[in-house]
Scaffold this motif. Structure first.
Motif, PDB file in Angstrom:
ATOM      1  N   MET A 154       0.847  -1.176   0.000  1.00 55.32           N
ATOM      2  CA  MET A 154       0.000   0.000   0.000  1.00 55.32           C
ATOM      3  C   MET A 154       0.893   1.241   0.000  1.00 55.32           C
ATOM      4  SD  MET A 154      -3.040   1.052   2.656  1.00 55.32           S
ATOM      5  CE  MET A 154      -4.135  -0.249   2.159  1.00 55.32           C
ATOM      6  N   LYS A 155       0.531   2.212  -0.811  1.00 55.82           N
ATOM      7  CA  LYS A 155       1.320   3.431  -0.925  1.00 55.82           C
ATOM      8  C   LYS A 155       1.262   4.247   0.357  1.00 55.82           C
ATOM      9  CE  LYS A 155       0.742   5.651  -4.868  1.00 55.82           C
ATOM     10  NZ  LYS A 155       0.105   6.233  -6.053  1.00 55.82           N
ATOM     11  N   ALA A 156       2.356   4.922   0.653  1.00 57.60           N
ATOM     12  CA  ALA A 156       2.439   5.746   1.867  1.00 57.60           C
ATOM     13  C   ALA A 156       1.394   6.859   1.851  1.00 57.60           C
ATOM     14  CB  ALA A 156       3.841   6.332   2.000  1.00 57.60           C
ATOM     15  N   SER A 157       1.136   7.407   0.674  1.00 58.67           N
ATOM     16  CA  SER A 157       0.151   8.497   0.596  1.00 58.67           C
ATOM     17  C   SER A 157      -1.251   7.989   0.939  1.00 58.67           C
ATOM     18  CB  SER A 157       0.163   9.138  -0.787  1.00 58.67           C
ATOM     19  OG  SER A 157      -0.157   8.192  -1.787  1.00 58.67           O
ATOM     20  N   LYS A 158      -1.549   6.744   0.568  1.00 54.39           N
ATOM     21  CA  LYS A 158      -2.842   6.160   0.912  1.00 54.39           C
ATOM     22  C   LYS A 158      -2.980   5.969   2.406  1.00 54.39           C
ATOM     23  CE  LYS A 158      -5.397   3.346  -2.301  1.00 54.39           C
ATOM     24  NZ  LYS A 158      -5.626   2.037  -2.866  1.00 54.39           N
ATOM     25  N   VAL A 159      -1.913   5.471   3.028  1.00 51.03           N
ATOM     26  CA  VAL A 159      -1.909   5.252   4.468  1.00 51.03           C
ATOM     27  C   VAL A 159      -2.022   6.582   5.205  1.00 51.03           C
ATOM     28  CG1 VAL A 159      -0.528   4.417   6.413  1.00 51.03           C
ATOM     29  CG2 VAL A 159      -0.626   3.097   4.293  1.00 51.03           C
ATOM     30  N   ALA A 160      -1.301   7.588   4.732  1.00 47.94           N
ATOM     31  CA  ALA A 160      -1.342   8.904   5.360  1.00 47.94           C
ATOM     32  C   ALA A 160      -2.717   9.549   5.210  1.00 47.94           C
ATOM     33  CB  ALA A 160      -0.278   9.804   4.746  1.00 47.94           C
ATOM     34  N   TYR A 161      -3.386   9.247   4.110  1.00 48.02           N
ATOM     35  CA  TYR A 161      -4.681   9.871   3.848  1.00 48.02           C
ATOM     36  C   TYR A 161      -5.816   9.240   4.650  1.00 48.02           C
ATOM     37  CZ  TYR A 161      -8.660  11.829   1.381  1.00 48.02           C
ATOM     38  OH  TYR A 161      -9.816  12.490   1.092  1.00 48.02           O
ATOM     39  N   ARG A 162      -5.664   7.994   5.081  1.00 47.48           N
ATOM     40  CA  ARG A 162      -6.759   7.298   5.760  1.00 47.48           C
ATOM     41  C   ARG A 162      -7.321   8.061   6.960  1.00 47.48           C
ATOM     42  NH1 ARG A 162      -6.105   0.879   5.567  1.00 47.48           N
ATOM     43  NH2 ARG A 162      -6.810   0.959   3.431  1.00 47.48           N
ATOM     44  N   PRO A 163      -6.503   8.455   7.935  1.00 48.55           N
ATOM     45  CA  PRO A 163      -7.073   9.207   9.064  1.00 48.55           C
ATOM     46  C   PRO A 163      -7.607  10.567   8.645  1.00 48.55           C
ATOM     47  CG  PRO A 163      -4.690   8.970   9.312  1.00 48.55           C
ATOM     48  CD  PRO A 163      -5.099   8.165   8.121  1.00 48.55           C
ATOM     49  N   VAL A 164      -6.962  11.161   7.673  1.00 49.78           N
ATOM     50  CA  VAL A 164      -7.435  12.453   7.156  1.00 49.78           C
ATOM     51  C   VAL A 164      -8.807  12.262   6.519  1.00 49.78           C
ATOM     52  CG1 VAL A 164      -6.999  14.274   5.455  1.00 49.78           C
ATOM     53  CG2 VAL A 164      -5.104  13.350   6.792  1.00 49.78           C
ATOM     54  N   GLY A 165      -8.959  11.215   5.735  1.00 47.01           N
ATOM     55  CA  GLY A 165     -10.239  10.930   5.081  1.00 47.01           C
ATOM     56  C   GLY A 165     -11.358  10.685   6.067  1.00 47.01           C
ATOM     57  N   LEU A 166     -11.062   9.969   7.151  1.00 46.37           N
ATOM     58  CA  LEU A 166     -12.077   9.716   8.183  1.00 46.37           C
ATOM     59  C   LEU A 166     -12.501  11.013   8.857  1.00 46.37           C
ATOM     60  CD1 LEU A 166     -10.626   6.477   9.822  1.00 46.37           C
ATOM     61  CD2 LEU A 166     -12.696   6.671   8.434  1.00 46.37           C
ATOM     62  N   ALA A 167     -11.542  11.847   9.197  1.00 47.33           N
ATOM     63  CA  ALA A 167     -11.859  13.130   9.832  1.00 47.33           C
ATOM     64  C   ALA A 167     -12.644  14.021   8.882  1.00 47.33           C
ATOM     65  CB  ALA A 167     -10.581  13.824  10.278  1.00 47.33           C
ATOM     66  N   VAL A 205      -5.981  17.080  -2.251  1.00 45.73           N
ATOM     67  CA  VAL A 205      -5.035  18.115  -2.680  1.00 45.73           C
ATOM     68  C   VAL A 205      -4.075  18.448  -1.537  1.00 45.73           C
ATOM     69  CG1 VAL A 205      -4.844  20.549  -3.355  1.00 45.73           C
ATOM     70  CG2 VAL A 205      -6.533  19.079  -4.463  1.00 45.73           C
ATOM     71  N   ALA A 206      -4.608  18.589  -0.330  1.00 41.39           N
ATOM     72  CA  ALA A 206      -3.757  18.878   0.825  1.00 41.39           C
ATOM     73  C   ALA A 206      -2.783  17.743   1.092  1.00 41.39           C
ATOM     74  CB  ALA A 206      -4.614  19.140   2.054  1.00 41.39           C
ATOM     75  N   THR A 207      -3.237  16.502   0.942  1.00 39.91           N
ATOM     76  CA  THR A 207      -2.356  15.351   1.148  1.00 39.91           C
ATOM     77  C   THR A 207      -1.227  15.348   0.127  1.00 39.91           C
ATOM     78  OG1 THR A 207      -4.146  14.061   2.114  1.00 39.91           O
ATOM     79  CG2 THR A 207      -2.268  12.829   1.257  1.00 39.91           C
ATOM     80  N   ARG A 208      -1.548  15.693  -1.124  1.00 44.96           N
ATOM     81  CA  ARG A 208      -0.501  15.746  -2.151  1.00 44.96           C
ATOM     82  C   ARG A 208       0.516  16.832  -1.831  1.00 44.96           C
ATOM     83  NH1 ARG A 208      -1.671  16.412  -8.408  1.00 44.96           N
ATOM     84  NH2 ARG A 208      -2.719  18.259  -7.623  1.00 44.96           N
ATOM     85  N   ARG A 209       0.051  17.954  -1.315  1.00 35.91           N
ATOM     86  CA  ARG A 209       0.975  19.032  -0.954  1.00 35.91           C
ATOM     87  C   ARG A 209       1.932  18.582   0.160  1.00 35.91           C
ATOM     88  NH1 ARG A 209      -3.462  23.725  -0.922  1.00 35.91           N
ATOM     89  NH2 ARG A 209      -3.522  24.090  -3.163  1.00 35.91           N
ATOM     90  N   VAL A 210       1.411  17.802   1.106  1.00 35.62           N
ATOM     91  CA  VAL A 210       2.224  17.375   2.246  1.00 35.62           C
ATOM     92  C   VAL A 210       3.140  16.218   1.866  1.00 35.62           C
ATOM     93  CG1 VAL A 210       2.122  16.327   4.543  1.00 35.62           C
ATOM     94  CG2 VAL A 210       0.579  18.204   3.964  1.00 35.62           C
ATOM     95  N   THR A 211       2.580  15.216   1.150  1.00 32.71           N
ATOM     96  CA  THR A 211       3.363  13.993   0.860  1.00 32.71           C
ATOM     97  C   THR A 211       4.015  14.006  -0.519  1.00 32.71           C
ATOM     98  OG1 THR A 211       1.481  12.787  -0.104  1.00 32.71           O
ATOM     99  CG2 THR A 211       1.804  12.628   2.298  1.00 32.71           C
ATOM    100  N   GLY A 212       3.522  14.836  -1.412  1.00 36.42           N
ATOM    101  CA  GLY A 212       4.050  14.862  -2.770  1.00 36.42           C
ATOM    102  C   GLY A 212       3.407  13.848  -3.694  1.00 36.42           C
TER     103      GLY A 212
END
Length: 88
Positions: free
Chosen positions: A1-14, A77-84
């Protein structure tokens, strides 16, 4: 699983919770304009007509869909800015 997907999971829930709150508040305001009454109908409200119930459901569904799409897109978009990377 990609790191960006993992990083986005809690963000997506919130963001899902936030979008529900925003959409609920927006629907109440729109319903006040449409019906002139702050009391939003529920499907089991015996005192409301079929027309009122179905119009309210359609408005509520449209508002929830638009708010959810806007909030989800902003989060991505915010996740892409943070993780690239895009959280796809």
């Amino acid at each position: 699983m990609k790191a960006s997907k993992v990083a986005y999971r809690p963000v997506g829930l919130a963001l899902g919770t936030v979008s529900g709150l925003i959409a609920g508040a927006a629907f109440k305001q729109v319903w006040k304009i449409v019906e002139g009454d702050g009391d939003t109908p529920s499907a089991t409200d015996e005192d409301r007509s079929w027309k009122q119930i179905l119009i309210a459901a359609a408005i509520q569904g449209a508002i929830f869909a638009v708010v959810k799409a806007a909030v989800d897109r902003s989060g991505a978009v915010a996740t892409r800015r943070v993780t690239g990377a895009w959280p796809g």
